[in-house]
Design a protein around this motif. Sequence first.
Motif, short mmCIF file in Angstrom:
data_model
loop_
_atom_site.label_atom_id
_atom_site.label_comp_id
_atom_site.label_asym_id
_atom_site.label_seq_id
_atom_site.Cartn_x
_atom_site.Cartn_y
_atom_site.Cartn_z
N SER A 95 -4.93 6.87 0.18
CA SER A 95 -5.90 6.92 -0.25
C SER A 95 -6.12 7.62 -1.28
CB SER A 95 -6.94 7.79 1.40
OG SER A 95 -6.38 8.57 1.10
N ASP A 96 -5.42 7.95 -1.43
CA ASP A 96 -5.39 9.28 -2.77
C ASP A 96 -5.41 8.29 -3.92
OD1 ASP A 96 -5.95 11.59 -1.81
OD2 ASP A 96 -4.18 12.33 -1.38
N TYR A 97 -4.47 6.92 -4.36
CA TYR A 97 -4.26 6.24 -5.34
C TYR A 97 -4.86 5.53 -5.43
CZ TYR A 97 -0.82 3.85 -7.77
OH TYR A 97 -0.19 3.14 -9.07
N HIS A 98 -5.41 5.67 -6.83
CA HIS A 98 -7.26 4.77 -6.71
C HIS A 98 -6.62 3.33 -7.50
CE1 HIS A 98 -10.48 3.66 -9.29
NE2 HIS A 98 -9.53 3.87 -10.31
N HIS A 103 1.00 -1.26 -0.03
CA HIS A 103 -0.52 -0.26 -0.41
C HIS A 103 0.74 1.14 0.32
CE1 HIS A 103 -3.52 -2.07 1.66
NE2 HIS A 103 -3.45 -2.59 0.58
N GLU A 136 -6.00 1.86 9.83
CA GLU A 136 -5.22 2.50 9.40
C GLU A 136 -3.63 3.48 9.77
OE1 GLU A 136 -7.43 7.12 7.71
OE2 GLU A 136 -8.18 5.99 9.72
N TYR A 149 -10.33 -1.57 2.05
CA TYR A 149 -10.67 -1.31 3.03
C TYR A 149 -11.46 -1.14 4.13
CZ TYR A 149 -6.95 -5.87 3.35
OH TYR A 149 -6.37 -6.73 2.26
N PHE A 150 -11.86 0.22 3.45
CA PHE A 150 -12.50 1.60 4.78
C PHE A 150 -14.41 1.33 3.58
CE2 PHE A 150 -8.40 2.52 4.71
CZ PHE A 150 -8.27 2.91 6.19
N TYR A 162 -5.48 -0.26 -0.77
CA TYR A 162 -6.39 0.37 0.15
C TYR A 162 -7.39 0.97 0.47
CZ TYR A 162 -4.93 3.77 3.71
OH TYR A 162 -5.37 4.46 5.02
N GLN A 163 -8.34 1.43 -0.58
CA GLN A 163 -9.38 2.37 -0.35
C GLN A 163 -10.51 1.20 0.17
OE1 GLN A 163 -10.77 5.41 -2.38
NE2 GLN A 163 -8.72 5.49 -3.98
N LYS A 207 -0.89 10.14 -0.42
CA LYS A 207 -1.94 9.40 0.76
C LYS A 207 -1.93 8.59 -0.32
CE LYS A 207 -4.74 12.34 1.82
NZ LYS A 207 -6.43 13.46 1.88
N ASN A 265 -0.07 3.40 7.74
CA ASN A 265 0.09 5.19 8.01
C ASN A 265 1.59 4.99 8.91
OD1 ASN A 265 -1.15 6.90 6.47
ND2 ASN A 265 -3.62 5.28 7.03
#
Length: 256
Positions: free
Chosen positions: A137-140, A124, A175, A147-148, A144-145, A135, A179
């Motif tokens: 979360s900004d990578y499409h 990730h 999270e 998991y949320f 990672y995304q 971040k 991070n």
Amino acid sequence: MKQHAKTARKQSQSGIYHVILRGINKQVIFEDEQDKERFMWCLHYYKEVGQYKIYGYCLMNNHIHLLIKEGNELIAKTMKRIGVSYVSWFNRKYGRCGPLFQDRFKSEVVESDEYFLMVLRYIHQNPLKTGEVKKMSDYHWSSYQGYFGYSNLVDTDFAMDMFSSDPEIAVRRFEKFMNEKTEDAGVMVYGMYKLTDLEARLAIQETAKLTVATELQTMEKQKRDEILRKIKQINGISTRQIARLTGITQSVIVRA
């Protein structure tokens, strides 16, 4: 010069592998987002065929990371299905022929919860290391995304259950863990602390581009010493660790 046979691929007792697919000669394997969408389609489609589980992924311009569990066929067969399908499509689209990926994908066994989570975090954090985003979360193009929120590709429960049986607590802990700063951009660096053997093994394999660290023993001396010099620059790794994990004596490592 003596030719060495390919090292047999180590089989995972858990069935879980960290797989790395690289473009041949470091070639770009995704020219645009449509290409990445097509590779994702391949992952979805062959999941139905092979019944494998995806715990994590990250698509970069010239390589791919997967954290994957074998289903009803060996990992080599699964990766061949995915690779052949994508490369055939890619070659038709761009009017090219021949291989796109290195002839043998890299894989390392993942057989403990600790190592599983460390590899997932490493996957990730790849876009951060290369400076693609600030971040995760900004990578499409990573898991990672997923998991949320809901993901029909990634099995998120397996990792989340390692943090807590309570979903809200698990998300917060996940999270925080994901991070934690463990490496510097562009270089395999795990901070200014002593690495565990698990962290050191991953760092050696990634720096040396090897499936297992002991492959260094079979290399020609000049190439081996060049790689050892790079490994010694990893922050937090000791000569004793390098010797223990590679099987090369400390005196050779010091002289390299």
